[in-house]
Design a protein around this motif. Structure first.
Motif, PDB file in Angstrom:
ATOM      1  N   LEU A 185     100.816  40.259 -11.193  1.00 23.65           N
ATOM      2  CA  LEU A 185     100.991  39.255 -12.241  1.00 23.65           C
ATOM      3  C   LEU A 185     102.012  39.669 -13.298  1.00 23.65           C
ATOM      4  O   LEU A 185     102.395  38.856 -14.145  1.00 23.65           O
ATOM      5  N   ASP A 186     102.477  40.897 -13.230  1.00 18.67           N
ATOM      6  CA  ASP A 186     103.338  41.442 -14.283  1.00 18.67           C
ATOM      7  C   ASP A 186     104.666  40.702 -14.413  1.00 18.67           C
ATOM      8  O   ASP A 186     105.236  40.634 -15.500  1.00 18.67           O
ATOM      9  N   THR A 242      95.404  33.063 -23.110  1.00 20.21           N
ATOM     10  CA  THR A 242      96.844  33.122 -22.934  1.00 20.21           C
ATOM     11  C   THR A 242      97.385  34.281 -23.773  1.00 20.21           C
ATOM     12  O   THR A 242      96.689  34.809 -24.658  1.00 20.21           O
ATOM     13  N   HIS A 297      98.728  34.081 -17.104  1.00 18.99           N
ATOM     14  CA  HIS A 297     100.182  33.992 -17.182  1.00 18.99           C
ATOM     15  C   HIS A 297     100.595  32.528 -17.336  1.00 18.99           C
ATOM     16  O   HIS A 297      99.848  31.604 -16.989  1.00 18.99           O
ATOM     17  N   THR A 323     102.047  46.840 -18.818  1.00 20.98           N
ATOM     18  CA  THR A 323     101.342  45.836 -18.036  1.00 20.98           C
ATOM     19  C   THR A 323     101.343  46.255 -16.577  1.00 20.98           C
ATOM     20  O   THR A 323     102.392  46.475 -15.979  1.00 20.98           O
ATOM     21  N   ALA A 349     105.164  37.660 -14.437  1.00 17.63           N
ATOM     22  CA  ALA A 349     104.973  36.521 -15.332  1.00 17.63           C
ATOM     23  C   ALA A 349     104.475  36.957 -16.699  1.00 17.63           C
ATOM     24  O   ALA A 349     104.851  36.379 -17.726  1.00 17.63           O
ATOM     25  N   LEU A 350     103.640  37.992 -16.739  1.00 22.25           N
ATOM     26  CA  LEU A 350     103.087  38.437 -18.018  1.00 22.25           C
ATOM     27  C   LEU A 350     104.137  39.114 -18.894  1.00 22.25           C
ATOM     28  O   LEU A 350     104.144  38.923 -20.122  1.00 22.25           O
TER      29      LEU A 350
END
Length: 259
Positions: free
Chosen positions: A187-188, A163, A132, A182, A190-191
């Motif tokens: 982390l989703d 990335t 991320h 996702t 940010a992803l």
């Protein structure tokens, strides 16, 4: 709806049965939500699907609706981040004949992913950890628990890291992306904005797991910032389902933090 207390108790008992705990990594084959899958005995997907038949079906239904809107000329292109054993990909291609790019950074799950969908020409597998934008990690190590994985920083880890921008460059066949899932245990937040920005020219539908507790555990002190970022990238409307796949409501993306 989410599992009832009795259903949760049944899931717990099945998951912690002595024979299952004794051989958690034993590979088994199960028919789950219309597809045949190989998975380790400790994986809870069959248990959740039995308790909640709607579990994960919002994603499959969304793929079906997008397939209908596209018509016959263009393929439905899907990005599955946190593909795990390939259950989402298998169900989507069975329903829509879409082409799916599966991203899975944990080699353990990637082995099952290849076993379940690796021979399907409609599925492409990227065995990478998707970094991320706020990460300065030089490496990551997977930590597994009953069918899910979260990652911790580990400079000595051998997992390949990309990335989001590098992922698109490496797989140009998915430039016209229409649907993203996702699900990466925190982390989703940010992803999802990174994916939205990278594919801003085509504006795919994004289905993300939003769990503030998991996001904070992953180091994000303000998970609600995701709504501001998505709104700035042109996303206007959000629909919400609970973890069992039942709809909860809809709202304007800019008002996400209020909900």
């Amino acid at each position: 709806m989410l599992p009832t207390r009795s259903q949760r108790a049944a899931i717990y008992l099945r998951a912690h049965a002595p024979w299952r705990r004794a051989m958690p990594n034993r590979a088994v084959r199960r028919h789950v939500q219309g597809v045949d899958l190989y998975l380790p005995w400790s994986h809870l997907l069959p248990d959740y699907a039995k308790a909640c038949p709607t579990y994960g079906q919002n994603l499959v239904e969304m793929a079906g609706l997008l397939r209908e809107r596209l018509g016959d000329d263009a393929p439905l292109l899907v990005l599955d981040v946190g593909a795990n054993i390939g259950d989402s990909a298998a169900q989507i291609v069975a329903r829509t004949s879409a082409r799916v790019l599966c991203v899975e950074g944990d080699p353990y799950w990637a082995g099952y992913l290849r076993r379940n969908v690796g021979n399907d020409p409609r599925v492409t597998i990227a065995e990478v950890f998707l970094a991320h934008p706020e990460s300065s990690w030089s490496g990551a190590t997977p930590v597994r628990n009953h069918g899910t994985t979260h990652f911790v920083e580990d400079a000595a880890a051998k997992i390949t890291t990309l990335t989001v921008a590098e992922l698109r460059q490496r797989y140009p066949d998915f430039d016209a992306l229409r649907l993203v899932k996702t699900d990466t245990d925190g982390l989703d937040v940010a992803l999802a904005p990174a994916i939205a920005e990278t594919w801003q020219d085509v504006g795919p539908v994004i289905m993300l797991e939003f769990d503030p507790r998991l996001a904070r555990n992953a180091g994000f002190t303000d998970p609600d910032r995701v709504w501001e970022q998505l709104a700035a990238l042109g996303y206007t409307h959000a629909a919400v389902w609970d973890n069992g796949g039942e709809p909860l409501g809809q709202f304007d993306v800019a008002d996400g933090a209020k909900h």
